[in-house]
Design a protein around this motif. Structure first.
Motif, PDB file in Angstrom:
ATOM      1  N   LYS A 173       1.024  -1.164  -0.056  1.00 16.09           N
ATOM      2  CA  LYS A 173      -0.031  -0.013  -0.255  1.00 16.09           C
ATOM      3  C   LYS A 173       0.938   1.164   0.048  1.00 16.09           C
ATOM      4  CE  LYS A 173      -1.972   1.431   3.513  1.00 16.09           C
ATOM      5  NZ  LYS A 173      -1.740   3.072   3.571  1.00 16.09           N
ATOM      6  N   PRO A 174       0.751   2.079  -1.060  1.00 19.81           N
ATOM      7  CA  PRO A 174       1.673   3.198  -0.922  1.00 19.81           C
ATOM      8  C   PRO A 174       1.259   4.557   0.087  1.00 19.81           C
ATOM      9  CG  PRO A 174      -0.218   3.380  -2.667  1.00 19.81           C
ATOM     10  CD  PRO A 174      -0.336   2.296  -1.907  1.00 19.81           C
ATOM     11  N   ASP A 175       2.355   4.872   0.501  1.00 19.50           N
ATOM     12  CA  ASP A 175       2.333   6.075   1.333  1.00 19.50           C
ATOM     13  C   ASP A 175       2.133   7.458   0.570  1.00 19.50           C
ATOM     14  OD1 ASP A 175       2.946   4.903   4.011  1.00 19.50           O
ATOM     15  OD2 ASP A 175       4.686   4.189   3.060  1.00 19.50           O
ATOM     16  N   TYR A 176       2.600   7.440  -0.640  1.00 16.30           N
ATOM     17  CA  TYR A 176       2.476   8.407  -1.546  1.00 16.30           C
ATOM     18  C   TYR A 176       2.041   7.857  -3.157  1.00 16.30           C
ATOM     19  CZ  TYR A 176       5.277  10.524   1.818  1.00 16.30           C
ATOM     20  OH  TYR A 176       5.864  11.188   3.108  1.00 16.30           O
ATOM     21  N   ALA A 177       1.330   8.633  -3.805  1.00 19.47           N
ATOM     22  CA  ALA A 177       0.936   8.198  -5.251  1.00 19.47           C
ATOM     23  C   ALA A 177       1.293   9.376  -5.932  1.00 19.47           C
ATOM     24  CB  ALA A 177      -0.363   7.522  -5.363  1.00 19.47           C
ATOM     25  N   ILE A 178       2.047   9.373  -7.168  1.00 19.67           N
ATOM     26  CA  ILE A 178       2.278  10.573  -8.139  1.00 19.67           C
ATOM     27  C   ILE A 178       2.333  10.190  -9.567  1.00 19.67           C
ATOM     28  CG2 ILE A 178       3.646  11.716  -6.575  1.00 19.67           C
ATOM     29  CD1 ILE A 178       6.374  10.946  -7.693  1.00 19.67           C
ATOM     30  N   ALA A 179       1.819  11.031 -10.277  1.00 26.44           N
ATOM     31  CA  ALA A 179       1.778  10.963 -11.801  1.00 26.44           C
ATOM     32  C   ALA A 179       2.036  12.132 -12.383  1.00 26.44           C
ATOM     33  CB  ALA A 179       0.399  10.322 -12.134  1.00 26.44           C
ATOM     34  N   LEU A 180       2.173  12.215 -13.579  1.00 30.36           N
ATOM     35  CA  LEU A 180       2.304  13.393 -14.509  1.00 30.36           C
ATOM     36  C   LEU A 180       1.412  13.143 -15.750  1.00 30.36           C
ATOM     37  CD1 LEU A 180       4.160  12.978 -17.396  1.00 30.36           C
ATOM     38  CD2 LEU A 180       6.062  12.832 -15.857  1.00 30.36           C
ATOM     39  N   HIS A 181       1.086  14.547 -16.257  1.00 24.70           N
ATOM     40  CA  HIS A 181       0.300  14.536 -17.737  1.00 24.70           C
ATOM     41  C   HIS A 181       0.815  15.626 -18.186  1.00 24.70           C
ATOM     42  CE1 HIS A 181      -2.645  14.530 -20.313  1.00 24.70           C
ATOM     43  NE2 HIS A 181      -3.395  13.570 -19.786  1.00 24.70           N
ATOM     44  N   VAL A 182       0.945  15.342 -19.688  1.00 27.16           N
ATOM     45  CA  VAL A 182       1.447  16.425 -20.599  1.00 27.16           C
ATOM     46  C   VAL A 182       0.560  17.485 -20.694  1.00 27.16           C
ATOM     47  CG1 VAL A 182       2.618  14.486 -21.921  1.00 27.16           C
ATOM     48  CG2 VAL A 182       0.374  15.177 -22.644  1.00 27.16           C
ATOM     49  N   ASN A 183       1.126  18.755 -21.120  1.00 23.24           N
ATOM     50  CA  ASN A 183       0.424  19.917 -21.096  1.00 23.24           C
ATOM     51  C   ASN A 183       0.728  20.495 -22.718  1.00 23.24           C
ATOM     52  OD1 ASN A 183      -0.424  22.823 -21.143  1.00 23.24           O
ATOM     53  ND2 ASN A 183      -0.716  22.622 -18.876  1.00 23.24           N
ATOM     54  N   ALA A 184      -0.366  20.586 -23.507  1.00 21.02           N
ATOM     55  CA  ALA A 184      -0.370  21.153 -24.726  1.00 21.02           C
ATOM     56  C   ALA A 184      -0.008  22.396 -24.788  1.00 21.02           C
ATOM     57  CB  ALA A 184      -1.315  20.572 -25.656  1.00 21.02           C
ATOM     58  N   GLY A 185       0.056  23.134 -23.853  1.00 22.02           N
ATOM     59  CA  GLY A 185       0.101  24.705 -23.585  1.00 22.02           C
ATOM     60  C   GLY A 185       1.208  25.177 -22.959  1.00 22.02           C
ATOM     61  N   MET A 186       2.121  24.433 -22.597  1.00 21.54           N
ATOM     62  CA  MET A 186       3.305  24.761 -21.904  1.00 21.54           C
ATOM     63  C   MET A 186       4.487  24.397 -22.590  1.00 21.54           C
ATOM     64  SD  MET A 186       4.373  23.283 -17.785  1.00 21.54           S
ATOM     65  CE  MET A 186       2.344  23.901 -17.155  1.00 21.54           C
ATOM     66  N   GLU A 187       5.482  25.066 -22.373  1.00 22.00           N
ATOM     67  CA  GLU A 187       6.783  24.951 -23.168  1.00 22.00           C
ATOM     68  C   GLU A 187       7.535  23.814 -22.473  1.00 22.00           C
ATOM     69  OE1 GLU A 187      11.050  27.314 -23.333  1.00 22.00           O
ATOM     70  OE2 GLU A 187       9.208  28.446 -23.290  1.00 22.00           O
ATOM     71  N   ALA A 188       8.003  22.919 -23.408  1.00 21.60           N
ATOM     72  CA  ALA A 188       8.899  21.949 -22.999  1.00 21.60           C
ATOM     73  C   ALA A 188      10.112  22.186 -22.226  1.00 21.60           C
ATOM     74  CB  ALA A 188       9.382  21.046 -24.176  1.00 21.60           C
ATOM     75  N   GLY A 189      10.460  21.519 -21.331  1.00 21.20           N
ATOM     76  CA  GLY A 189      11.398  21.752 -20.196  1.00 21.20           C
ATOM     77  C   GLY A 189      10.975  22.469 -18.971  1.00 21.20           C
ATOM     78  N   LYS A 190       9.489  22.638 -18.788  1.00 24.01           N
ATOM     79  CA  LYS A 190       8.832  23.257 -17.765  1.00 24.01           C
ATOM     80  C   LYS A 190       7.759  22.205 -16.947  1.00 24.01           C
ATOM     81  CE  LYS A 190       9.543  27.889 -19.234  1.00 24.01           C
ATOM     82  NZ  LYS A 190       9.197  29.417 -19.455  1.00 24.01           N
ATOM     83  N   VAL A 191       7.636  22.464 -15.964  1.00 22.86           N
ATOM     84  CA  VAL A 191       6.637  21.596 -15.423  1.00 22.86           C
ATOM     85  C   VAL A 191       5.693  22.511 -14.653  1.00 22.86           C
ATOM     86  CG1 VAL A 191       7.928  19.575 -14.752  1.00 22.86           C
ATOM     87  CG2 VAL A 191       7.864  21.210 -13.131  1.00 22.86           C
ATOM     88  N   GLY A 192       4.349  22.157 -14.170  1.00 23.28           N
ATOM     89  CA  GLY A 192       3.428  22.692 -13.624  1.00 23.28           C
ATOM     90  C   GLY A 192       2.819  22.315 -12.413  1.00 23.28           C
ATOM     91  N   CYS A 193       2.597  23.086 -11.430  1.00 22.86           N
ATOM     92  CA  CYS A 193       2.276  22.510 -10.063  1.00 22.86           C
ATOM     93  C   CYS A 193       0.978  22.989  -9.544  1.00 22.86           C
ATOM     94  CB  CYS A 193       3.138  22.460  -9.095  1.00 22.86           C
ATOM     95  SG  CYS A 193       4.845  21.506  -9.437  1.00 22.86           S
ATOM     96  N   ARG A 194       0.094  22.400  -9.115  1.00 23.30           N
ATOM     97  CA  ARG A 194      -1.156  22.870  -8.415  1.00 23.30           C
ATOM     98  C   ARG A 194      -1.643  22.024  -7.268  1.00 23.30           C
ATOM     99  NH1 ARG A 194      -4.655  27.222  -8.079  1.00 23.30           N
ATOM    100  NH2 ARG A 194      -6.432  26.621  -7.219  1.00 23.30           N
ATOM    101  N   SER A 195      -1.857  22.760  -5.931  1.00 19.29           N
ATOM    102  CA  SER A 195      -2.300  22.239  -4.827  1.00 19.29           C
ATOM    103  C   SER A 195      -3.736  22.035  -4.827  1.00 19.29           C
ATOM    104  CB  SER A 195      -1.525  22.955  -3.785  1.00 19.29           C
ATOM    105  OG  SER A 195      -2.131  22.591  -2.439  1.00 19.29           O
ATOM    106  N   GLY A 196      -4.229  21.169  -4.081  1.00 20.00           N
ATOM    107  CA  GLY A 196      -5.728  21.064  -4.296  1.00 20.00           C
ATOM    108  C   GLY A 196      -6.262  20.500  -5.149  1.00 20.00           C
ATOM    109  N   TYR A 197      -7.584  21.111  -5.574  1.00 22.46           N
ATOM    110  CA  TYR A 197      -8.188  20.691  -6.763  1.00 22.46           C
ATOM    111  C   TYR A 197      -7.478  20.975  -8.105  1.00 22.46           C
ATOM    112  CZ  TYR A 197     -12.413  19.141  -4.343  1.00 22.46           C
ATOM    113  OH  TYR A 197     -13.425  18.541  -3.457  1.00 22.46           O
ATOM    114  N   SER A 198      -7.273  19.906  -8.700  1.00 18.81           N
ATOM    115  CA  SER A 198      -6.253  20.020 -10.303  1.00 18.81           C
ATOM    116  C   SER A 198      -7.087  19.815 -11.358  1.00 18.81           C
ATOM    117  CB  SER A 198      -5.103  19.368 -10.033  1.00 18.81           C
ATOM    118  OG  SER A 198      -4.170  19.711 -11.247  1.00 18.81           O
ATOM    119  N   LEU A 199      -7.982  18.618 -11.074  1.00 17.17           N
ATOM    120  CA  LEU A 199      -8.827  18.198 -12.517  1.00 17.17           C
ATOM    121  C   LEU A 199     -10.178  18.025 -11.740  1.00 17.17           C
ATOM    122  CD1 LEU A 199      -5.724  16.516 -13.304  1.00 17.17           C
ATOM    123  CD2 LEU A 199      -6.972  16.725 -15.428  1.00 17.17           C
ATOM    124  N   ALA A 200     -11.203  17.943 -12.619  1.00 16.82           N
ATOM    125  CA  ALA A 200     -12.451  18.003 -12.512  1.00 16.82           C
ATOM    126  C   ALA A 200     -13.331  16.621 -12.141  1.00 16.82           C
ATOM    127  CB  ALA A 200     -13.254  18.677 -13.373  1.00 16.82           C
TER     128      ALA A 200
END
Length: 460
Positions: free
Chosen positions: A209-236
């Motif tokens: 059982k994980p203590d943490y679970a992480i994943a990523l998703h590509v963003n079609a409107g963000m420059e390659a080489g950068k990442v985006g972070c959001r705390s709380g609600y991120s997707l609907a």
């Protein structure tokens, strides 16, 4: 003569020894220079970045393989086999066919936390139009028997490649972390059923059982080489809804003898626009979209029924429930106003494709974001707004185990294309577009560095 030979031999031996010592001294100095350079850069992730860059040719081949061989949701047989093989080569204990074609790999390395890293595997029924030399030419029949093209138009090929790259780096760095890795390849994200199926098949019971679970998703409107972070609600929350509107058909010349379901459906469509604008708090994000309306066969024939297809989007469970209740009420009200019997009230059905909102655990999100700032730089670690798109990764944090989860965004757009778009000279293709084409090298290498750095921090 013998003395000369002995003297010559001694001289040659001394020269060779001196040469070897000089070579050794040079190597030692080179190592010291390298160490000094790393110290000067003050970048604790310099070694990781260099290793990922060195591994990129392998990852590039893997990415192109996935891109060339996409498979639809619930049909990821070959893709899951390749994912399993990649983990097996690294020493993971691998289990296949978890919740369909799901893959679970476990790598234990002493005492410590357990971190789950997830990548989704399925592609979309889209004919690719990127012009890439490795563009997909795959066609297949969908579940309805239609011949369709297949394309990784949502970047799951990038997700799988980054997932593999991070696994490769972590397997090489077992002296830098302690704990357990659980790497999962998930099917059917596009249909909203893969996470649900893997959890129902005992993901948290059969495996650590994980203590943490992480994943990523590509963003079609963000420059390659950068990442985006959001705390709380991120997707609907995302629901798919079908509404069948009934009536009494007849001749178009005698509408007074009918109860026109086309008109009733039109009234429902208009009335549904008041759900968000007038019946929910303006501070609560929500979307009700009628994406499809079908009914009738001919202009002078009033049909017996009309079909509507909707998507409903929200963040909280309370708002979701309120939207569904209000749609039911509006449909019944329109039918009642038309004089229909209760047996002819519209049929409102939710499909079994619900995707729950993704809520990024604030503490975990902040911790990982700080890692990204150190590994990538503040200028390449962006704060982003939540979106109304859906992602079933949210399910991993909504079980009774209450696992903290975090999904971050990975930029994909080439720098020059991003600049052109910002000048208004180019419209970037979105996800699910036939022309979506990430800039592979900076996208993949950034993703691997970010994911590896995050896991290393969680397993310190």
């Amino acid at each position: 003569m013998m003395k000369h030979l002995i003297l010559t031999s001694l001289i040659l031996g001394s020269a060779m020894a001196l040469s070897a010592q000089n070579a050794l001294d040079a190597l030692i100095q080179e190592a010291r220079d390298d160490h000094a350079h790393l110290s000067r850069t003050n970048d604790p992730y310099a070694g990781l970045k260099a290793a990922v860059q060195e591994d990129y040719p392998y990852l590039q081949d893997l990415y192109q393989h996935y891109h060339l061989h996409p498979e639809l949701s619930f049909h990821e047989k070959e893709t899951s086999g390749r994912m399993a093989s990649e983990l097996q080569q690294l020493g993971f204990e691998v289990t296949e066919k978890v919740g369909g074609y799901g893959v679970v790999g476990v790598l234990r390395n002493g005492e410590g936390p357990t971190v789950l890293v997830r990548a989704d595997m399925d592609a979309l029924p889209i004919v690719e139009d990127t012009g890439l030399p490795y563009a997909s030419t795959v066609t297949t029949k969908d579940d309805a028997g239609n011949e369709v093209g297949v394309m990784h138009a949502c970047g799951h090929d990038v997700h799988m490649t980054v997932w593999t790259g991070a696994a490769r780096q972590l397997a090489e760095r077992k002296d830098q972390w302690s704990g357990t890795l659980v790497f999962i390849g998930q099917p059917a994200e596009e249909r909203g059923g893969g996470a649900k199926a893997m959890l129902a098949d005992g993901l948290y019971e059969r495996f650590p059982k994980p203590d943490y679970a992480i994943a990523l998703h590509v963003n079609a409107g963000m420059e390659a080489g950068k990442v985006g972070c959001r705390s709380g609600y991120s997707l609907a929350n995302v629901d798919m809804m079908d509404i069948t509107v009934y009536g009494q058909g007849g001749h178009g010349a005698y509408p007074h003898t009918t109860k026109d379901p086309v008109l009733l459906a039109s009234r429902i469509v208009v009335a549904l626009q008041t759900v968000v604008s007038r019946e929910l708090s303006p501070l609560e994000p929500a979307v009700v979209t009628v994406g499809s309306i079908h009914g009738g066969t001919k202009g002078n024939v009033i049909p017996n029924e009309v079909g509507l297809e909707l998507t409903l989007r929200s963040y909280t469970d309370e708002v979701r429930a309120a939207i569904i209740e209000k749609i039911n009420r509006i449909c019944k009200g329109v039918a009642l106003s038309a004089g229909l019997e209760e047996s002819q009230y519209p049929k409102v059905e939710l499909r079994d494709e619900f995707t729950p909102a993704t809520y990024n655990d604030p503490e975990l999100a902040n911790r990982v974001q700080q890692v990204f700032v150190k590994a990538l730089g503040k200028d390449r670690t962006l704060d982003v707004e939540p979106v109304m798109g859906g992602e079933d990764f949210g399910r991993y944090g909504r079980t009774e185990e209450e696992v903290p989860i975090f999904m971050f965004w990975l930029g994909t757009v080439a720098k020059e294309q991003m600049a052109a778009a910002e000048r208004g000279q180019l419209q970037l293709p979105s996800l699910h577009n036939s022309g979506f084409a990430p800039d592979p090298e900076p996208t993949i290498t950034t993703g691997v560095v970010a994911m590896t750095a995050a896991v290393l921090n969680l397993l310190q």
